[in-house]
Design a protein around this motif. Structure first.
Motif, PDB file in Angstrom:
ATOM      1  N   GLN A 153      28.028 -50.980  22.669  1.00  0.00           N
ATOM      2  CA  GLN A 153      28.336 -52.119  22.503  1.00  0.00           C
ATOM      3  C   GLN A 153      29.310 -52.834  20.866  1.00  0.00           C
ATOM      4  O   GLN A 153      30.116 -53.764  20.959  1.00  0.00           O
ATOM      5  N   ALA A 154      28.418 -52.085  19.607  1.00  0.00           N
ATOM      6  CA  ALA A 154      29.511 -51.610  18.511  1.00  0.00           C
ATOM      7  C   ALA A 154      31.578 -51.102  19.096  1.00  0.00           C
ATOM      8  O   ALA A 154      32.274 -52.207  18.859  1.00  0.00           O
ATOM      9  N   VAL A 155      31.177 -50.391  19.344  1.00  0.00           N
ATOM     10  CA  VAL A 155      32.319 -49.221  19.597  1.00  0.00           C
ATOM     11  C   VAL A 155      32.924 -50.004  20.866  1.00  0.00           C
ATOM     12  O   VAL A 155      34.149 -50.245  20.644  1.00  0.00           O
ATOM     13  N   SER A 156      32.833 -50.874  21.696  1.00  0.00           N
ATOM     14  CA  SER A 156      33.321 -51.284  23.167  1.00  0.00           C
ATOM     15  C   SER A 156      33.948 -52.587  22.044  1.00  0.00           C
ATOM     16  O   SER A 156      34.674 -53.117  22.658  1.00  0.00           O
ATOM     17  N   ALA A 157      33.400 -53.118  21.615  1.00  0.00           N
ATOM     18  CA  ALA A 157      33.921 -54.408  21.280  1.00  0.00           C
ATOM     19  C   ALA A 157      34.787 -54.209  19.923  1.00  0.00           C
ATOM     20  O   ALA A 157      36.068 -54.438  19.841  1.00  0.00           O
ATOM     21  N   GLY A 158      35.181 -52.925  19.026  1.00  0.00           N
ATOM     22  CA  GLY A 158      36.085 -52.393  18.197  1.00  0.00           C
ATOM     23  C   GLY A 158      37.404 -51.985  19.196  1.00  0.00           C
ATOM     24  O   GLY A 158      38.583 -53.126  18.881  1.00  0.00           O
ATOM     25  N   ASN A 159      36.909 -51.446  20.402  1.00  0.00           N
ATOM     26  CA  ASN A 159      38.231 -51.114  21.266  1.00  0.00           C
ATOM     27  C   ASN A 159      38.848 -52.248  22.345  1.00  0.00           C
ATOM     28  O   ASN A 159      40.168 -52.481  22.365  1.00  0.00           O
ATOM     29  N   ALA A 160      37.586 -53.714  21.644  1.00  0.00           N
ATOM     30  CA  ALA A 160      38.389 -54.800  22.510  1.00  0.00           C
ATOM     31  C   ALA A 160      39.456 -55.547  21.597  1.00  0.00           C
ATOM     32  O   ALA A 160      40.437 -56.098  22.511  1.00  0.00           O
ATOM     33  N   ALA A 161      38.757 -55.762  20.738  1.00  0.00           N
ATOM     34  CA  ALA A 161      39.552 -56.010  19.578  1.00  0.00           C
ATOM     35  C   ALA A 161      41.166 -55.476  19.931  1.00  0.00           C
ATOM     36  O   ALA A 161      42.202 -55.919  18.959  1.00  0.00           O
ATOM     37  N   GLY A 162      41.128 -53.757  19.219  1.00  0.00           N
ATOM     38  CA  GLY A 162      42.482 -52.959  19.352  1.00  0.00           C
ATOM     39  C   GLY A 162      43.383 -53.465  20.488  1.00  0.00           C
ATOM     40  O   GLY A 162      44.161 -53.283  20.173  1.00  0.00           O
ATOM     41  N   ASN A 163      42.557 -53.566  21.993  1.00  0.00           N
ATOM     42  CA  ASN A 163      43.718 -53.527  23.002  1.00  0.00           C
ATOM     43  C   ASN A 163      44.189 -54.257  23.244  1.00  0.00           C
ATOM     44  O   ASN A 163      45.297 -55.017  23.762  1.00  0.00           O
ATOM     45  N   LEU A 164      43.771 -56.408  22.705  1.00  0.00           N
ATOM     46  CA  LEU A 164      43.828 -57.159  23.108  1.00  0.00           C
ATOM     47  C   LEU A 164      45.044 -57.445  21.958  1.00  0.00           C
ATOM     48  O   LEU A 164      46.176 -58.350  21.876  1.00  0.00           O
ATOM     49  N   GLY A 165      45.073 -56.614  20.770  1.00  0.00           N
ATOM     50  CA  GLY A 165      46.197 -56.447  20.423  1.00  0.00           C
ATOM     51  C   GLY A 165      47.496 -55.461  20.565  1.00  0.00           C
ATOM     52  O   GLY A 165      48.495 -56.557  20.330  1.00  0.00           O
ATOM     53  N   ILE A 166      47.668 -54.728  21.072  1.00  0.00           N
ATOM     54  CA  ILE A 166      48.090 -53.743  22.234  1.00  0.00           C
ATOM     55  C   ILE A 166      48.631 -54.699  23.103  1.00  0.00           C
ATOM     56  O   ILE A 166      49.671 -54.815  23.068  1.00  0.00           O
ATOM     57  N   ALA A 167      48.192 -55.566  23.713  1.00  0.00           N
ATOM     58  CA  ALA A 167      48.499 -56.831  24.297  1.00  0.00           C
ATOM     59  C   ALA A 167      49.698 -57.219  23.877  1.00  0.00           C
ATOM     60  O   ALA A 167      50.323 -57.666  24.802  1.00  0.00           O
ATOM     61  N   LEU A 168      49.225 -58.674  23.339  1.00  0.00           N
ATOM     62  CA  LEU A 168      50.050 -59.320  21.945  1.00  0.00           C
ATOM     63  C   LEU A 168      51.431 -58.766  21.714  1.00  0.00           C
ATOM     64  O   LEU A 168      52.041 -59.438  21.650  1.00  0.00           O
ATOM     65  N   GLY A 169      51.229 -57.563  20.754  1.00  0.00           N
ATOM     66  CA  GLY A 169      52.255 -57.114  20.457  1.00  0.00           C
ATOM     67  C   GLY A 169      53.014 -57.332  20.410  1.00  0.00           C
ATOM     68  O   GLY A 169      54.138 -57.617  19.900  1.00  0.00           O
TER      69      GLY A 169
END
Length: 414
Positions: A153-169
């Motif tokens: 859960q911790a790793v997936s949450a970190g990756n999810a936040a990063g991927n959301l930034g990659i999508a919005l950037g």
């Protein structure tokens, strides 16, 4: 008349498994997730458009642009084991703070060097250096107090936040593409705020049982988990062919806006898939996750061969599922097998990403060019799909074969 009892918190968590990803995190870790999101928004608001800025505004040839971007990417990935070892020495909070300082300095250099190619290149390398330090420290901070059950859960949450930034950037960057001064000004403000926020970040908790012995820098690859490293390199070798060559293939087949929406959907899909699948991915064997993930990657690559909008969209959706499972499981497996700290382990995994990206550029580019010259470009995606089926078992078997040692770890205790 009957009345219904509101579902208990445990029932809601069972019904919505993604909520578990947030409950295992402390307030400091949740704050860091926001930082990871904003860092990637700032990075990917600029990075996808650097080729345009360097070529059109500064008069640098495309061959020079390719060399510059390739060298910067190599520096970011190849230096990750060393920056992770540095984080192991100076602490995770200090590493995150130094990285945000470098991000801020890079944004300021972009702003001051818009008319100077040399300064733009310096800014690029500063940003890549910041990313090389930030990424392993960010991931290590998120898992440093998590139990083995909480890690997915911790790793997936970190990756999810990063991927959301990659999508919005890239969306944010597109708004200011023709006003780079404003883009770099906003980037500078963003990173300055993040730098101040990281000053307030709670220091990481000391490890239970004392800190393990810190290896010298020359042995940054000691304790390498060989199987996750090899599978990560293969995953990114195949994934980067999608990421690097689909835009060229889609040119003239799909409207630019539609292609951009599909790629943003891919990144958003990653942000959704990993938290939803985290518990299953954490429990399942690596070989099973590989079979599942690479099968979806093969389906996605085959769908791209149609060249039609529906096929490309379906292929990107399949790639979201496949890569989402593989990215997460490879990191969890590396954490389980490695004998090094979480920061160093993530640094070693970043090196594997760089190896895969390099192979994709060298091998994938040559194969794509051959199919393009032959006028058979759809066949390229079928060849990549075949590799998604044939290469994983070969790589897994080779990586698990070892003359001595245990748990597929390179350089265990002497």
């Amino acid at each position: 008349m009957t009345t219904s009892t509101p579902p208990s918190p445990s029932t809601r968590r069972a019904r919505f498994p993604a909520l578990r990803a947030w409950r295992v995190l402390s307030g400091a870790q949740l704050a860091l997730l926001v930082g990871g999101l904003l860092v990637n928004i700032g990075t990917f608001a600029v990075y996808p458009y650097l080729a345009v800025l360097l070529r059109e505004r500064l008069g640098i040839g495309i061959a020079q642009v390719g060399v510059i971007l390739g060298a910067a990417t190599l520096v970011q990935f190849a230096s990750a084991p060393f920056t992770a070892a540095l984080a192991e020495r100076i602490g995770l909070k200090r590493s995150l703070l130094v990285a945000t300082c470098l991000y801020t300095l890079g944004a300021l250099t972009y702003l001051g060097g818009m008319g100077e190619p040399a300064l733009m290149v310096v800014a690029l390398f500063l940003s890549c250096g910041a990313g090389a330090l930030y990424s392993p420290a960010y991931r290590a901070y998120l898992v440093q107090s998590a139990t083995a059950e909480q890690r997915p859960q911790a790793v997936s949450a970190g990756n999810a936040a990063g991927n959301l930034g990659i999508a919005l950037g890239p969306v944010a960057g597109a708004l200011f593409l023709h006003e780079p001064a404003l883009l770099f000004t906003l980037s500078t403000v963003l990173y300055s705020v993040l730098m101040a926020g990281h000053v307030l970040l709670r220091p990481e908790r000391p490890a239970e049982g004392g800190q393990p012995a810190v290896e010298p820098f020359r042995r940054v690859l000691r304790g390498l988990a060989r199987v996750p490293f090899a599978v990560t390199a293969l995953t990114h070798y195949l994934y980067m062919q999608f990421y690097q060559y689909l835009s060229v293939y889609a040119d003239g087949r799909l409207a630019t806006a539609l292609y951009g929406a599909i790629m943003m959907g891919y990144s958003l899909g990653l942000a959704v898939v990993q938290p939803l699948a985290a518990r299953w991915v954490g429990r399942t064997r690596h070989s099973v996750a590989m079979a599942f993930g690479f099968s979806f990657m093969a389906l996605g690559m085959a769908a791209f061969a149609t060249g039609r909008p529906a096929g490309v969209a379906a292929g990107a959706a399949a790639m979201s599922v496949g890569t989402g499972v593989l990215f997460l499981k490879n990191e969890l497996q590396a954490l389980e097998l490695s004998e090094r700290s979480a920061a160093v382990t993530f640094g070693q995994q970043r090196l594997a990403v760089g190896v895969g990206a390099l192979l994709s550029g060298v091998i994938g580019g040559a194969v794509y060019g051959a199919f393009e010259r032959a006028g058979l470009l759809p066949g390229f995606w079928l060849v990549v799909a075949a590799q998604c089926v044939l290469l994983p078992p070969l790589v897994f078997l080779v990586a698990t074969r070892r003359p001595s040692g245990r748990r597929s770890v390179v350089g265990g205790p002497e």
